[in-house]
Design a protein around this motif. Structure first.
Motif, PDB file in Angstrom:
ATOM      1  N   TRP A 827       0.944  -1.424  -0.193  1.00  0.00           N
ATOM      2  CA  TRP A 827       0.205   0.040   0.092  1.00  0.00           C
ATOM      3  C   TRP A 827       0.941   1.462   0.135  1.00  0.00           C
ATOM      4  O   TRP A 827       2.115   1.236   0.655  1.00  0.00           O
ATOM      5  N   LEU A 828       0.455   1.781  -0.557  1.00  0.00           N
ATOM      6  CA  LEU A 828       0.670   3.979  -0.437  1.00  0.00           C
ATOM      7  C   LEU A 828       0.408   4.493   0.795  1.00  0.00           C
ATOM      8  O   LEU A 828      -0.272   3.931   1.918  1.00  0.00           O
ATOM      9  N   HIS A 829       1.580   4.849   1.657  1.00  0.00           N
ATOM     10  CA  HIS A 829       1.559   5.616   2.650  1.00  0.00           C
ATOM     11  C   HIS A 829       1.981   6.580   2.755  1.00  0.00           C
ATOM     12  O   HIS A 829       2.748   6.999   2.233  1.00  0.00           O
ATOM     13  N   SER A 830       1.862   7.373   3.787  1.00  0.00           N
ATOM     14  CA  SER A 830       1.952   8.819   4.296  1.00  0.00           C
ATOM     15  C   SER A 830       2.911   8.826   4.081  1.00  0.00           C
ATOM     16  O   SER A 830       3.695   7.647   5.143  1.00  0.00           O
ATOM     17  N   ARG A 833       3.307   7.179   8.018  1.00  0.00           N
ATOM     18  CA  ARG A 833       2.726   5.860   7.456  1.00  0.00           C
ATOM     19  C   ARG A 833       1.161   5.845   7.454  1.00  0.00           C
ATOM     20  O   ARG A 833       0.729   3.722   7.455  1.00  0.00           O
ATOM     21  N   ALA A 834       0.681   6.495   7.071  1.00  0.00           N
ATOM     22  CA  ALA A 834      -0.711   6.087   7.293  1.00  0.00           C
ATOM     23  C   ALA A 834      -1.192   5.835   5.938  1.00  0.00           C
ATOM     24  O   ALA A 834      -0.902   6.203   5.704  1.00  0.00           O
ATOM     25  N   VAL A 864      -5.151  13.327   4.355  1.00  0.00           N
ATOM     26  CA  VAL A 864      -3.881  13.055   4.726  1.00  0.00           C
ATOM     27  C   VAL A 864      -2.943  14.091   4.903  1.00  0.00           C
ATOM     28  O   VAL A 864      -2.933  15.063   4.120  1.00  0.00           O
ATOM     29  N   ASP A 865      -1.959  13.031   5.571  1.00  0.00           N
ATOM     30  CA  ASP A 865      -0.962  14.253   5.867  1.00  0.00           C
ATOM     31  C   ASP A 865       0.543  14.328   5.044  1.00  0.00           C
ATOM     32  O   ASP A 865       0.535  13.713   4.173  1.00  0.00           O
ATOM     33  N   ASP A 866       0.902  15.533   4.826  1.00  0.00           N
ATOM     34  CA  ASP A 866       2.363  15.523   3.907  1.00  0.00           C
ATOM     35  C   ASP A 866       3.024  15.716   5.177  1.00  0.00           C
ATOM     36  O   ASP A 866       3.131  15.898   6.457  1.00  0.00           O
ATOM     37  N   TYR A 878      -3.392  12.519  -4.547  1.00  0.00           N
ATOM     38  CA  TYR A 878      -3.814  11.301  -5.643  1.00  0.00           C
ATOM     39  C   TYR A 878      -4.944  10.991  -5.077  1.00  0.00           C
ATOM     40  O   TYR A 878      -5.901  10.096  -4.822  1.00  0.00           O
ATOM     41  N   TYR A 879      -4.868  11.545  -3.217  1.00  0.00           N
ATOM     42  CA  TYR A 879      -5.377  10.792  -2.015  1.00  0.00           C
ATOM     43  C   TYR A 879      -7.058  11.279  -2.765  1.00  0.00           C
ATOM     44  O   TYR A 879      -8.234  11.204  -2.541  1.00  0.00           O
TER      45      TYR A 879
END
Length: 1001
Positions: A827-830, A833-834, A864-866, A878-879
């Motif tokens: 999976w893609l993670h932020s 790590r979310a 989502v965080d950056d 993307y999110y």
């Protein structure tokens, strides 16, 4: 309207391929050329390169499973077998310092494959593999390492090869997988002796002669690094010789010579008639630089040279060791003559790669890392091999990870590592142009795991080592691998493709701010003092004492902070703005004895200014935050929600808010995201009653005049069973959903009481484990009060969690709910790590509909965080794109009554790392994700060429000040009539007065 610019998923791989082509693919490699791998992968497009690739492997790709004789065969004294160095090592009475004993039994019985040949091959048939890699036990064929031949051993392997032929499974045969006959170790000192290469060649000749007609792929030996370095250098593994680096390098020298001899033997005498291929299985780790500097990259290159290049460069390039080894090891490293170099060079028909748990992270000495960081990137290693060794055809002959020895059949951790490695292999082929033609899972069945003994498991099939019959039981990984082989990879599925379409008219497009920026500093226009400008000396304004101007009434436009925030919201084109009030500041004492009227006026102004620009305020009465849960101190000190007095205090606070703000607010949230993780059952009980009472208060006293709606907003992340084929994992997922969402949702949206799953589980825990977890009971009146206390279902959704029932990692195991948290590493993670899992939102929305009917649903927060880096705002783009598209699927395909979507969050000042606006030096700047969200709002979704145009009536801004006039239409008509009559009368008087004057004249 112009058609939208669409960034749909199917276009991404094509664009990514073009970018990868520009970055270069490995063509003809040379020593040192692999050093470009690290910089290349650092430049790949983010996040596209990290997304899961929905594609298949090339036609004819080989799928297989493997095993090694000592790990699985057992029968160590049966059928005339001689002892191997591993047999001796397992039975030695004492353990030398620094070595890890394999355990009292070692591989004596292991999986007992020698006596269960049909059992193992049935496992292969079930998997549907194209090949099976196994090793011949040297000491089973030649008990002393040399003649005479053991007929029983010969017959065993003939039976195995015959059975594989019946099944149509290609054998991939390893001549030597670490189990050197003990007789050769005793007589010659094993691989430390230069006589061993010829003895090995004699053994190989026997194997080619007897089995070569049925074998197309031969591997001379497995992982010579481990044999040489830990068998003869450190002594950690059999034969346990602690000869230091010099003896380790000497043993490796002889292993290379032995391999070359066998390759030439096959090439000269057997290839013409048998037509097979020969290679050597080389194992490697992967390493990444601490920082991307030229020095660190050179150290990474050196690390791979010292482990993989030690054997690969002589075979695949020039017959000699890597230059970095030559320059660093001086006299320790043996020399090859020019004749030997030519003899060794080119002695492999393909590159056989082993990558996984045995070498990486376990048997790699720390000094071999050269102060850099280990990584498990198979894809980058494949690219490095192609760059470094002339793009050879690569056969992955061993790959997987491991699970705990106590894990039985639901091996989710193993599945997700397998998924990651296979996905990386696919990307290496499709994106990087690496020539990989086969993949082998390690291993077919559980067995003896070398220095780890039976403390871990690596098999697709479970073996109960304590049982007599050693039946094979398929794990979840069998089902995963079986389906993957059937599909030859991960073909695109319809449900994974984005859809085109739009949301309905009146769909709420919103943004969230936990708490709005409150600045009640008065504007300069409210200052009644008079000033004189000193233009000659100080150039400043000087107040004139005793002189005052007339005071004017305060206006909402006087608050500069409101004007700024409203302008930013307008720029975003949102229709709704969601924020929470601060109970602790509005009523500091928790009751109406002290009211912060200035703050209330500020909220009134903010809401009215939102309405003025046609943005609907969505207001939460309470949102728990870290300090005192955002409760007034007097309530927080005395039990907070544990105290029933907080319930009544909340109702009084709600009534005050409805009275003060209700003319401006038509969209209420009683409680926003109450955290069930930090809530006791008593507190949750009181919280539900407080919500219900506030809802009924609004319904009875305010709804008719204010015409608003009200509900509660719950945090609702999706929970997915780690093993989708496991009933146990599904039960765990269902349980967690009820504890996380159903706990507060079921009483309100369901039957008025807590979920039956919760009650049954707590009853079981209390009775079996002597816990005292008391879930309160509602009276019948309370059930009626709470049930149905909603106008819509509001939820906040951020991510998806995987859960299983098998305990694998104590740190991520919840003993109370008996649940293991699992991570899908594909999976893609932020940055925090979310996991970014868009399809989880659609599953959640379908779940809510299935449980609570066709209730109107609002996604009240999704974000989502950056890491404050503009590059990573691409992740938020993307999110937003994909989560909204999944919401569209839920609305369009699943008929979910979805009425609104809100992005979290407004700006980085109030929610650092989550904002659509960055904040620095008192300035707000829109991020690319804000502009992308605005485009989606303007298009009302993702319209395509076939999407019918939706004509929505213009919405008129709500005006609370107009309420006075709307409710007094008769009075207004009468006043209008009097006004018109007055004007007409004046006109008549004026007209006749002028006529009278003219007559008089």
């Amino acid at each position: 309207r112009e058609p939208p610019s669409r960034s749909m998923a199917p276009a991404v791989p094509l664009l990514l391929l073009l970018l990868l082509l520009l970055l270069g693919r490995p063509l003809l490699g040379a020593p040192g050329q692999g050093a470009g791998t690290w910089s290349r992968f650092a430049r790949l497009p983010y996040p596209q390169d990290q997304l899961f690739l929905q594609d298949t492997f090339p036609d004819g790709f080989l799928w297989g499973a493997g095993s090694a004789a000592y790990q699985t065969e057992g029968a160590w004294r049966q059928g005339g077998k001689g002892a191997s160095v591993w047999d001796a090592f397992a039975h030695r009475p004492a353990t030398p310092p620094g070595s890890a004993p394999p355990g009292p039994a070692g591989g004596d019985v292991a999986s007992d494959s020698y006596n269960n040949l049909f059992r193992d091959t049935e496992g292969l048939r079930r998997l549907g593999v194209s090949h099976y890699r196994f090793s011949l036990a040297w000491a089973r064929l030649l008990p002393n390492g040399t003649a005479p031949l053991n007929p029983a051993g010969l017959a065993h392997y003939h039976r195995l090869l015959g059975r594989l032929r019946e099944l149509g499974v290609e054998p991939v045969v390893t001549l030597y997988h670490w189990d050197l006959p003990q007789g050769l170790q005793d007589a010659f000192g094993g691989w430390a002796n230069p006589v061993l290469p010829q003895l090995f060649c004699d053994y190989a000749e026997l194997c080619f002669r007897h089995f070569g007609g049925q074998v197309r792929y031969w591997l001379t030996m497995d992982n010579p690094y481990v044999v040489a370095w830990h068998g003869y250098g450190t002594g950690r593994l059999p034969p346990g010789v602690q000869g230091g680096p010099r003896l380790g390098y000497q043993a490796a020298h002889h292993l290379l010579q032995a391999h070359a001899k066998v390759w030439h033997l096959y090439n000269d005498h057997f290839r013409p008639t048998q037509g097979g291929k020969v290679s050597i299985a080389l194992s490697s780790h992967w390493i990444k630089p601490q920082r991307m500097t030229e020095k660190n990259i050179k150290e990474c290159q050196k690390s791979l040279d010292f482990v993989l290049g030690w054997f690969a460069k002589p075979i695949f390039i020039d017959g000699d060791y890597p230059e970095s080894m030559r320059s660093n090891l001086s006299s320790l490293l043996p020399e090859f003559s020019e004749v030997e170099k030519k003899y060794i060079k080119g002695t492999a028909d393909f590159f056989a790669l082993s990558f996984g748990a045995t070498l990486s992270f376990q048997l790699l000495d720390s000094h071999m890392k050269f102060q850099q960081l280990e990584s498990i990137s198979l894809r980058q290693l494949l690219y490095w091999i192609s760059s470094e060794y002339n793009n050879p055809p690569i056969f992955i002959v061993e790959n997987s990870w491991f699970v705990s020895g106590s894990t039985k059949r639901d091996d989710a951790k193993y599945v997700y590592y397998l998924k990651k490695f296979i996905m990386e292999t696919l990307k290496a082929i499709r994106y990087d142009g690496v020539n990989v033609f086969g993949y082998t899972v390690w291993s077919l069945l559980d067995g003896f795991e070398w220095h780890r003994g039976y403390s871990i498991r690596r098999g697709l099939f479970y073996v109960d080592f304590q049982s007599h019959d050693k039946k094979l039981m398929p794990k979840s990984s069998v089902l995963f691998y079986q389906k993957l082989i059937e599909k030859n990879g991960f073909p695109p599925l319809p449900e994974n493709q984005p859809i085109e379409g739009i949301f309905p008219c009146g769909f709420a497009w919103g943004i969230v701010d936990n708490y709005i920026q409150v600045d009640t500093t008065p504007a300069q226009f409210l200052d009644s003092n008079v000033y004189v400008w000193d233009v000659h000396q100080t150039k400043k304004l000087i107040k004139v004492d005793g002189v005052f101007a007339s005071k004017r009434k305060r206006h909402c436009v006087d608050f500069a902070a409101i004007r700024l925030q409203i302008s930013l919201l307008q720029e975003m084109h949102v229709t709704h703005f969601h924020f929470s009030l601060k109970w602790s500041l509005i009523l500091p004492l928790g009751n109406l004895s002290l009211i912060n009227h200035t703050l209330v006026h500020y909220y009134q102004c903010f809401a009215s200014e939102l309405l003025r620009v046609n943005i609907t305020p969505v207001v939460a009465l309470w949102q728990p935050m870290a300090e005192n849960q955002e409760l007034p101190v007097s309530l927080a000190k005395y039990g907070a929600w544990e105290n029933t007095e907080t319930v009544q205090a909340f109702v009084e606070y709600a009534k005050f808010c409805f009275t003060s703000l209700g003319d401006h607010v038509k969209f209420w949230i009683t409680m926003n995201e109450p955290s069930v993780k930090n809530l006791t059952y008593t507190a949750g009980h009181n919280l539900l009653k407080a919500h219900a009472k506030a809802w009924h208060l609004y319904d009875k006293e305010f709804r008719r005049s204010q015409k608003g709606k009200i509900s509660i907003a719950l945090q609702a992340d999706w929970v997915e069973p780690a093993c989708p084929f496991s009933r146990n994992d599904q039960e765990v997922a269902d349980r967690i959903l009820e504890f996380d969402i159903g706990w507060l949702a079921e009483p309100i949206f369901g039957n008025g009481d807590y979920p039956q799953v919760m009650r049954a589980w707590l009853h079981r825990r209390n009775s079996v484990d002597l816990y005292n977890f008391h879930l309160p009971h509602f009276s019948e009146d309370e059930k009626k009060l709470i049930q149905g206390s909603f106008d819509f279902f509001a939820l906040s959704h951020y991510t998806t969690t995987l859960v299983g029932w098998e305990k694998e990692d104590a740190v991520k195991y919840d003993h109370y709910l008996e649940v293991q948290m699992i991570n899908d590493i594909t999976w893609l993670h932020s940055p925090s790590r979310a996991p970014v899992v868009p399809w989880g939102l659609r599953k959640l929305l379908k779940w809510v509909k299935s449980k609570y009917g066709d209730v109107p649903i609002y996604v009240m927060a999704n974000g989502v965080d950056d890491d404050q880096n503009m590059v990573h705002d691409k992740l938020r783009v993307y999110y937003i794109q994909n989560y909204i598209n999944e919401a569209l699927k839920a609305y369009t395909l699943d008929n979910v009554n979805l009425q609104g979507y809100f992005v979290y969050s407004f700006n980085d000042k109030t929610a650092p790392k989550y904002g659509l606006y960055s904040y620095a030096a008192n300035r707000y700047e829109p991020k690319p994700s804000m502009k992308h969200y605005r485009e989606i709002i303007d298009n009302n979704g993702f319209p395509g060429p076939e999407t019918p145009e939706l004509l929505c009536p213009e919405e008129i801004a709500s005006c609370p000040e107009c309420h006075f006039f709307r409710t007094r239409k008769s009075l207004l008509a009468f006043i209008s009539f009097i006004f018109v009559a007055f004007i007409v009368t004046i006109l008549f008087i004026t007209y006749y007065s002028k006529r009278a004057e003219r007559r008089y004249k």
